[in-house]
Design a protein around this motif. Sequence first.
Motif, short mmCIF file in Angstrom:
data_model
loop_
_atom_site.label_atom_id
_atom_site.label_comp_id
_atom_site.label_asym_id
_atom_site.label_seq_id
_atom_site.Cartn_x
_atom_site.Cartn_y
_atom_site.Cartn_z
N PRO A 32 0.67 -1.11 0.01
CA PRO A 32 0.04 0.22 -0.05
C PRO A 32 0.85 1.03 0.23
CG PRO A 32 0.00 -1.19 2.13
CD PRO A 32 0.68 -2.15 1.36
N ASN A 33 2.20 1.20 0.13
CA ASN A 33 3.05 2.19 0.41
C ASN A 33 3.69 2.61 -1.20
OD1 ASN A 33 4.26 4.30 1.67
ND2 ASN A 33 5.98 3.24 2.17
N GLU A 84 9.40 -3.37 2.33
CA GLU A 84 10.24 -2.88 3.37
C GLU A 84 11.67 -3.62 3.22
OE1 GLU A 84 10.33 0.30 4.47
OE2 GLU A 84 8.40 0.51 4.16
N PHE A 109 17.57 0.07 11.44
CA PHE A 109 16.81 1.42 11.56
C PHE A 109 17.56 2.49 11.44
CE2 PHE A 109 13.59 -1.52 13.64
CZ PHE A 109 12.48 -0.97 12.66
N PHE A 110 19.04 2.52 11.97
CA PHE A 110 19.84 3.60 11.58
C PHE A 110 20.00 3.78 9.91
CE2 PHE A 110 24.39 4.10 10.06
CZ PHE A 110 24.46 5.42 10.54
N GLN A 146 17.81 3.15 7.69
CA GLN A 146 16.58 3.27 6.93
C GLN A 146 16.51 4.96 7.30
OE1 GLN A 146 13.95 2.15 4.36
NE2 GLN A 146 16.32 1.85 4.00
N TYR A 147 16.75 5.42 8.73
CA TYR A 147 16.47 6.58 9.06
C TYR A 147 17.49 7.75 8.83
CZ TYR A 147 14.13 10.12 12.03
OH TYR A 147 13.75 11.29 12.44
N VAL A 204 29.43 7.80 11.49
CA VAL A 204 28.85 7.16 12.63
C VAL A 204 29.27 5.54 12.45
CG1 VAL A 204 26.95 5.92 13.68
CG2 VAL A 204 26.78 8.62 13.15
N ASN A 261 25.31 7.54 17.25
CA ASN A 261 24.22 8.30 16.33
C ASN A 261 23.67 9.64 16.85
OD1 ASN A 261 23.16 8.77 13.56
ND2 ASN A 261 21.42 7.83 14.17
N ARG A 269 21.37 10.25 19.35
CA ARG A 269 19.87 10.32 19.50
C ARG A 269 19.28 9.85 20.53
NH1 ARG A 269 17.28 12.20 14.71
NH2 ARG A 269 18.79 12.34 12.89
N LEU A 274 7.15 -1.10 10.91
CA LEU A 274 8.07 -0.49 11.93
C LEU A 274 8.89 0.14 10.97
CD1 LEU A 274 9.28 -3.02 14.99
CD2 LEU A 274 7.37 -1.09 14.75
N PHE A 275 9.61 -0.21 9.78
CA PHE A 275 10.34 0.22 8.86
C PHE A 275 9.19 1.38 8.04
CE2 PHE A 275 13.02 -3.34 9.51
CZ PHE A 275 14.38 -2.67 9.73
N PHE A 276 8.24 1.23 7.70
CA PHE A 276 7.13 2.12 7.05
C PHE A 276 7.27 3.33 8.14
CE2 PHE A 276 3.00 3.94 7.56
CZ PHE A 276 2.88 4.58 6.31
N GLN A 329 9.32 4.37 10.32
CA GLN A 329 10.66 5.14 10.40
C GLN A 329 11.08 5.87 9.33
OE1 GLN A 329 13.11 5.79 13.32
NE2 GLN A 329 11.11 6.12 13.78
N TYR A 330 10.53 5.48 7.96
CA TYR A 330 10.94 5.96 6.80
C TYR A 330 9.97 6.98 6.08
CZ TYR A 330 13.42 6.12 2.23
OH TYR A 330 14.10 6.34 1.14
N SER A 331 8.62 6.47 6.06
CA SER A 331 7.55 7.03 5.44
C SER A 331 6.63 8.05 6.29
CB SER A 331 6.67 6.01 4.69
OG SER A 331 7.87 5.42 3.72
N GLU A 343 7.23 8.82 10.30
CA GLU A 343 7.84 9.80 11.21
C GLU A 343 8.61 10.72 10.74
OE1 GLU A 343 10.97 10.59 14.33
OE2 GLU A 343 11.08 10.40 12.32
N PRO A 344 9.44 10.81 9.65
CA PRO A 344 10.06 11.78 9.12
C PRO A 344 9.22 13.19 8.76
CG PRO A 344 11.16 9.75 7.97
CD PRO A 344 9.62 9.70 8.85
N GLU A 370 9.68 22.94 1.96
CA GLU A 370 9.68 22.01 2.69
C GLU A 370 8.36 21.80 3.45
OE1 GLU A 370 12.03 20.04 3.58
OE2 GLU A 370 11.75 19.67 5.59
N LYS A 397 6.29 19.42 1.41
CA LYS A 397 6.81 18.40 1.54
C LYS A 397 6.17 17.31 2.67
CE LYS A 397 11.14 15.43 1.20
NZ LYS A 397 12.71 15.73 1.28
N LYS A 438 3.79 14.33 2.14
CA LYS A 438 4.12 13.00 2.61
C LYS A 438 3.63 12.37 3.95
CE LYS A 438 7.75 12.74 -0.38
NZ LYS A 438 8.96 11.83 -1.11
N VAL A 483 -2.04 5.72 3.75
CA VAL A 483 -1.72 4.44 3.60
C VAL A 483 -2.28 3.49 4.82
CG1 VAL A 483 0.38 2.79 3.70
CG2 VAL A 483 0.50 4.71 2.29
#
Lengths: 208, 208
Positions: free
Chosen positions: A51-52, A68, A98-99, A101-102, A141, B52, B54, B97-99, B101-103, B105-106, B127, B130, B134, B141
């Motif tokens: 769906p993404n 993913e 995760f590092f 991908q982020y 890093v 990193n 964070r 989870l990867f969705f 962090q990538y699509s 959370e940003p 910006e 975007k 997004k 989704v």
Amino acid sequence: MHLYDSTIPSGNAYKVQLLLAHLKISYQTTSLNIVATPSETRTESFLKLNPNGRIPVLVLDDGTPLAESNAILFYLAEETPFLPSDRLARAQVLQWLFFEQYSHEPYLAVWKFQTYWGDISRLAESEVKKLKEKGQAAIDVMERHLEGREWFVSEQFSIADVALYAYTCAAEAVGFSVGENVRAWLARVESVEGHVRIRKDPTGKCPL
Amino acid sequence: MHLYDSTIPSGNAYKVQLLLAHLKISYQTTSLNIVATPSETRTESFLKLNPNGRIPVLVLDDGTPLAESNAILFYLAEETPFLPSDRLARAQVLQWLFFEQYSHEPYLAVWKFQTYWGDISRLAESEVKKLKEKGQAAIDVMERHLEGREWFVSEQFSIADVALYAYTCAAEAVGFSVGENVRAWLARVESVEGHVRIRKDPTGKCPL
């Protein structure tokens, strides 16, 4: 298994191809045009797989789609030497996935794409600065973590190395500085038996 | 266990706090000022916990630090009802989870941060566009996937729901459109026994 890839080389699809090569698993491929407008990943039929609307998607033999890149790596690597069996080590592998991908892919992959298939002159100066600075920070890093280490987690070649290799191998070619630790690690990944390179760009725009 | 959090509420730290509440695990907290210049996450001592720089970082009882919110969730959830035991379902949880962090959370997290603690007037128009587009696409989704489903994976409340809830719960308040499926799912997450809200912003800038 059936892998949905893109017509131009994708580091995210390459991760899956590299692990499948190490695992000696055969598969079929469908390559979609992701630079078309709209992208071939935005059709109704593809959105049923993800769906993404992004590649890679791995369709398992029973027809289940998995999206993913790093989730696909984890699925394929479970109970193989490419994922530690220890709970903490598995979480540390995920930390690096995760590092990647982020904090890594959004800069290195985007900069690589803009270098070979995009038009950097159309990017805002602030965007160029962000891609270069954050991409370099991610490589730094990695350089720091690899001090005294051969691999990212548990002194074994794992999917953390596979995921991070996919775009880092192109970092110097697109203008990033790569330190000694990262350079030695790249060579180490390439020396693992079964290693395959990313496939050639059929458009000829990318020389890697 | 010891959780490194931030002084202003962080959705990424909240994910970990929410799961720890469900698991009834007690822990200590250190809150770092991430809006200081430089951020308190960039000190040499903190970089030893996470190269990193964070938050969140969870330091386990043996002193091992674990970074990346979703890797921490996976570690804590293994062999609990919050992570399916089936290999494919675990990979599907990771897909979301990867969705996230990538699509997701940003855009949602950055827009929330800019809304309450940043200065949107200083962002370039491109910006802002975007972030809004997004971020909305990510929520859409989710809306599509939740059609006919109660939870993201395997019809059970899992860390996929925990991770996606952390910033989606603030989506409407910061101007995104939330459909019926997502709204019902948000209420469902909040009705799970043991649910806790994100803690109040001590600066008072964020009303959530």
